[in-house]
Write a protein that holds these residues in place. Structure first.
Motif, short mmCIF file in Angstrom:
data_model
loop_
_atom_site.label_atom_id
_atom_site.label_comp_id
_atom_site.label_asym_id
_atom_site.label_seq_id
_atom_site.Cartn_x
_atom_site.Cartn_y
_atom_site.Cartn_z
N LEU A 231 37.62 46.02 34.69
CA LEU A 231 37.26 44.88 34.01
C LEU A 231 36.65 45.43 32.53
O LEU A 231 36.13 46.46 32.58
N PRO B 103 34.48 43.49 29.66
CA PRO B 103 33.98 42.41 29.41
C PRO B 103 34.09 41.96 27.71
O PRO B 103 33.87 40.85 27.39
N ILE C 284 35.43 32.50 34.20
CA ILE C 284 35.31 33.84 33.47
C ILE C 284 34.23 34.13 32.55
O ILE C 284 33.86 35.43 32.49
N ASN D 157 31.17 34.82 34.83
CA ASN D 157 31.01 36.20 35.14
C ASN D 157 31.23 37.37 34.63
O ASN D 157 31.06 38.47 34.89
N TRP E 258 33.63 38.29 32.57
CA TRP E 258 35.09 39.17 32.89
C TRP E 258 36.00 39.31 31.54
O TRP E 258 36.86 39.88 31.70
N LEU F 95 41.24 41.58 36.20
CA LEU F 95 40.82 40.43 36.01
C LEU F 95 41.84 39.29 36.86
O LEU F 95 41.54 38.47 37.49
N GLU G 180 40.12 39.33 40.21
CA GLU G 180 39.05 38.42 40.25
C GLU G 180 39.42 37.01 40.32
O GLU G 180 38.78 36.10 41.25
#
Length: 212
Positions: free
Chosen positions: A101, A103, A126, A129, A131, A164, A167
């Motif tokens: 990931l 961020p 998104i 979290n 992401w 992503l 997730e």
């Protein structure tokens, strides 16, 4: 004349006495030789030597073996050469990409489902979290998208796209430049099959069949 006759008679008598003495000698193995039809001296004729025949045969065998060896080497060499030339060279499999990931990755979310504002639901997931960084979210050009996916353009963003997608419930990923105009590194397209976080709020109404 009488003396001449007496002189000739004396040698004759002597010869007769010798012959008589020979006849009185004891018999031996040479007196009992087997009778044979051969007369005179007989020579044993030797068979002609055949050394040259053996020599020629040996030389011919060596020549044949040499020719056969040359043919075998040529055929075998050709087969080995063809195998080495035609056999595909083994290629190393590309290393597996590890999902990771990012961020800080700019993300755009498009809603391709019939449910209004569903893109805002996934947008919030998104963001909460961490992401990625949401640039914007909006309805897609079509509301009947069936397959959800994460798109990326640069190969360097593949690890972030994989992470992503994982997730978001394990959606597919695709590399394309179709979304480069939006300035995002990752583009999320929501479809009818979406089953990731926030999917419990997804309500897709089934159109009623007309009454007969």
């Amino acid at each position: 004349m009488a003396e001449g006759h007496e002189t000739e008679a004396a040698p004759r008598a002597s010869n007769e006495r010798r012959a008589a003495s020979r006849n009185t000698l004891p018999a031996d193995r040479f007196d009992k030789l087997p009778k044979s039809g051969r007369v005179g001296v007989h020579r044993v004729v030797g068979r002609p030597r055949r050394f040259w025949i053996y020599l020629v045969s040996a030389l011919l065998g060596i020549a044949l073996l040499t020719a056969a060896g040359v043919i075998v080497i040529q055929v075998t060499g050709a087969d080995i050469k063809s195998l080495t030339e035609e056999a595909p060279k083994p290629t190393k499999a590309p290393p597996a990409v590890t999902p990771e990931l990012d961020p800080t990755a700019p993300i755009v979310v498009f809603n391709g489902t019939p449910m209004d504002n569903f893109e805002a639901v996934v947008d919030s997931v998104i963001t909460q979290n961490g992401w990625g960084q949401i640039l914007f979210s909006s309805p897609a050009a079509s509301s009947d998208v069936q397959i959800s996916a994460v798109f990326y353009s640069d190969s360097a963003d593949e690890p972030a796209a994989l992470a992503l997608a994982k997730e978001l419930g394990g959606v597919s990923i695709f590399q394309t430049s179709d979304y480069d105009e939006y300035g995002a590194r990752l583009v999320v397209l929501l479809g009818a099959d979406y089953a990731g976080p926030g999917s419990d709020q997804l309500v897709i109404e089934t159109p009623e069949e007309p009454a007969e």
